[in-house]
Enzyme design. Structure first.
Site, PDB file in Angstrom:
ATOM      1  N   LYS A 286       4.524   6.471  24.168  1.00 34.07           N
ATOM      2  CA  LYS A 286       3.691   5.322  23.815  1.00 34.07           C
ATOM      3  C   LYS A 286       4.564   4.074  23.758  1.00 34.07           C
ATOM      4  CE  LYS A 286      -0.255   4.441  20.786  1.00 34.07           C
ATOM      5  NZ  LYS A 286      -0.989   4.891  19.596  1.00 34.07           N
ATOM      6  N   GLU A 363     -14.664  11.742  11.060  1.00 33.83           N
ATOM      7  CA  GLU A 363     -15.380  11.074   9.976  1.00 33.83           C
ATOM      8  C   GLU A 363     -16.405  11.970   9.297  1.00 33.83           C
ATOM      9  OE1 GLU A 363     -13.618   8.194  12.750  1.00 33.83           O
ATOM     10  OE2 GLU A 363     -15.023   9.863  13.066  1.00 33.83           O
ATOM     11  N   ARG A 391     -20.920   8.067  12.460  1.00 34.37           N
ATOM     12  CA  ARG A 391     -20.765   9.452  12.891  1.00 34.37           C
ATOM     13  C   ARG A 391     -20.937  10.431  11.726  1.00 34.37           C
ATOM     14  NH1 ARG A 391     -15.634   9.301  16.990  1.00 34.37           N
ATOM     15  NH2 ARG A 391     -16.998  10.602  18.240  1.00 34.37           N
TER      16      ARG A 391
END
Length: 631
Positions: A286, A363, A391
């Site tokens: 990354k 979530e 969600r």
């Protein structure tokens, strides 16, 4: 910057990319990294993740026949390179601006964006559906899902994986991009060398030739092939350990260096020859190629546009308040779904590690887990962005409210979102939480009110939500509604109503819309219309602000204008107007409710998200004036 990138300037489509030589493609990778480092800090957006997938993106478009073959990017925040090589480079300076390129994949933006995103862990379910549709149409195109390792903490990925083995005749390739969380076992120098060997074209040629030779041996061919495959699997498992993909019956390739384009193209080419569900496991760095982002990928994950204000005073105040409360309440726990830093919980994690839980991008699990903590006698505070709380709606209803299990939902990034756009608007939580029996909703507009709201929610013994936007308080709101400073939550704050002198028209708001209410009232004043203002600090139970407003307005008929940036249907204005009508004399109040109508508030080039939603000060003033003339 046109002309500074000789190879990138030649790329108008993926077909152009496929015509480059290997050497030119490697030069293109360097140009793209330089271009991203020069542009993303200006527009704002996700830098580190896009720097990490440069070679992977180029390899995917070179091996697969896009857009005939489909690429589904999980979340879509790492699709900038994809956009640059699929004809959108000339619009890249509009990234994340009104009417410009989305910071995520978007179907209306390009034929190369087969599936839009913005939330995590949706890619494999979507790709599986696209691949099944291709098969049903009799097509032969491939579907590729590109999934970051962080997305694997989301349950949808595992639900989709469970359905992949049964789809053995699909042309589905699942690319797992590992850049932080280890999926596979650490394998040592010898196994790394074996991994490299497995990623070369010679390995695949030898493997396929051996399989073909064995299968053609009379009588024993199939048995020998089966025995060799079994032996190979045993040896590999001894070196690598078993992995979830092969245990599920999927064909697995990797791990491979995801920043080595040649290795990637070799492995993806092999994957493109298979029919069935194939996993290609890559490892990328990354922030690759930009030292600051490599050293601190979290800091460069998402960066604000140049010149914009940084920091989030509301999130920081929430974190500080929770730490103070935890000092005196040993049962208090903090829960987040992969947003420790974003929700202001880093200090809580450091100070109370045993009471801090980051459950990953999950979530639904976060809320049910919090309900479990509550059932076990703890006091859970679950911090989630508004857009992601959507969600977990079922968990709020079924696992918390229905069982009367107290928990606190601290809803960050509430309201319209100018940068990330429609996928990240926090405009639905008021409506869906208002429909859940027994819930309470606090809507502070200042830092002091936020601190008091968190304390009140913890003490409420209910499913209590405290919602607040990105950023911090507005000084004008503080001076308008708290001229003598903050003392305690009062439920509703009133302004521009001195004594019994109450204007005929009152604008009623909550949260960040307090500033909009002030600005709209100032516009109307210039047009000869005086307006009182009411700022709700608590909106549910709706009977609470309804009684306070009715008591303050006293005798006489009034025009009430309810304003909110959230979705109008079933929201703050509709519910509070109804509550006021139920406790007041018939016909006493004439109401107008202004909020985001049947829209996802996607602005054009000339609009802000607030004007796209129909809730700018000018729009509110205009609708109020028309309402008064007609009413």
């Amino acid at each position: 910057m046109k002309g500074s990138y000789p190879i990138l300037d030649r790329i108008g489509s993926a077909e152009d990319l496929r015509e480059l030589s290997p050497e030119e493609t490697d030069e293109l990778a360097d140009e793209i990294r330089d271009y991203l480092v020069g542009t993303v800090p200006v527009t704002g957006g996700h830098l580190a993740s896009n720097l990490g997938v440069v070679e992977l993106t180029l390899a995917l478009h070179r091996v697969f026949d896009t857009p005939r073959d489909s690429i589904v990017w999980d979340v879509g925040h790492q699709s900038y390179v994809h956009k640059l090589v699929t004809g959108r480079r000339d619009r890249f300076d509009t990234l994340r601006k009104p009417g410009g390129l989305s910071g995520f994949t978007k179907r209306s933006e390009s034929e190369y964006d087969i599936f839009g995103a913005g939330h995590s862990s949706t890619s494999l379910s979507a790709a599986l559906g696209i691949a099944e549709a291709e098969k049903l149409r009799g097509g032969t195109s491939y579907t590729v899902a590109v999934i970051g390792d962080g997305a694997f903490t989301g349950g949808m990925i595992h639900e989709a994986l469970n359905n992949c083995p049964s789809a053995s005749d699909l042309r589905l390739v699942i690319v797992i991009n590992e850049n932080e969380m280890s999926i596979s076992k650490n394998i040592g120098a010898f196994a790394r060398s074996l991994s490299k060997l497995r990623s070369t074209p010679g390995y695949f040629r030898t493997k396929n030739a051996t399989k073909s030779f064995l299968s053609h041996i009379p009588l024993l061919g199939k048995l020998l092939t089966k025995l060799v495959v079994s032996l190979k699997k045993r040896i590999k498992n001894a070196l690598y350990g078993s992995n979830i993909f092969e245990d599920l019956g999927l064909f697995y390739l990797g791990p491979v260096d995801g920043n080595d384009r040649r290795q990637l193209e070799a492995v993806l080419t092999e994957a493109s020859k298979t029919v069935g569900s194939t996993v290609v496991h890559v490892k990328t760095v990354k922030g690759k190629g930009y030292e600051p982002a490599e050293k601190d990928p979290d800091e460069y994950h998402s960066i604000p546009p140049a010149g914009s204000e940084t920091g989030n005073a509301f999130s920081a105040a929430f974190g500080e308040t929770l730490c103070r409360e935890a000092e005196v309440e040993p049962r208090l726990c903090a829960v987040t779904a992969a947003m420790e830093k974003g929700t202001g919980l880093s200090d809580f994690h450091r100070r109370y590690p045993d009471r801090f839980f980051d459950v990953g991008i999950a979530e639904e699990h976060a809320v049910t887990f919090s309900a479990g903590l509550s059932a076990g006698g703890m006091i859970p505070v679950c911090a989630i962005y508004s857009t992601f709380l959507q969600r977990a709606f079922d968990s709020v209803i079924h696992d918390a409210a229905l069982q009367s299990l107290p928990l606190v939902l601290c809803i960050d990034r509430a309201g319209l979102n100018s940068g990330d756009g429609a996928t990240h608007h926090g405009i639905f939580d008021v409506s869906f939480l208002s429909s859940v029996p027994g819930t309470e909703i606090f809507t502070p507009a200042t830092v002091d009110a936020l601190r008091a709201s968190v304390r009140a929610a913890i003490a409420s013994g209910a499913v209590a939500a405290v919602r607040y936007p990105s950023g911090g308080e507005d000084p004008l709101v503080v001076s308008e509604f708290y001229p003598e400073g903050f003392t305690a939550l009062s439920g509703v704050r009133f302004s521009r109503m001195s004594g019994d002198s109450i204007p005929d028209t009152v604008i009623i708001c909550h949260g960040r819309m307090a500033r909009t209410a002030i600005d709209a009232a100032d516009i109307l004043k210039k047009r000869g219309i005086d307006c009182g203002l009411a700022l709700c600090e608590i909106i549910k139970p709706y009977e609470v602000p309804a009684k306070l407003i009715c008591d303050r307005l006293g005798e006489g008929n009034r025009h009430l204008v309810f304003i909110e940036e959230e979705i109008r249907s079933g929201g703050f204005g509709m519910n509070l107007s109804d509550a006021i009508d139920r406790i007041s004399a018939p016909g006493k109040f004439c109401s107008l409710v202004i909020g985001t109508e049947e829209s996802f508030a996607v602005p054009s080039e000339s609009e802000t998200v607030f004007s796209a939603a129909g809730v700018s000060p000018e729009q509110i003033a205009g609708r109020t004036e028309a309402f008064l003339k007609n009413g």
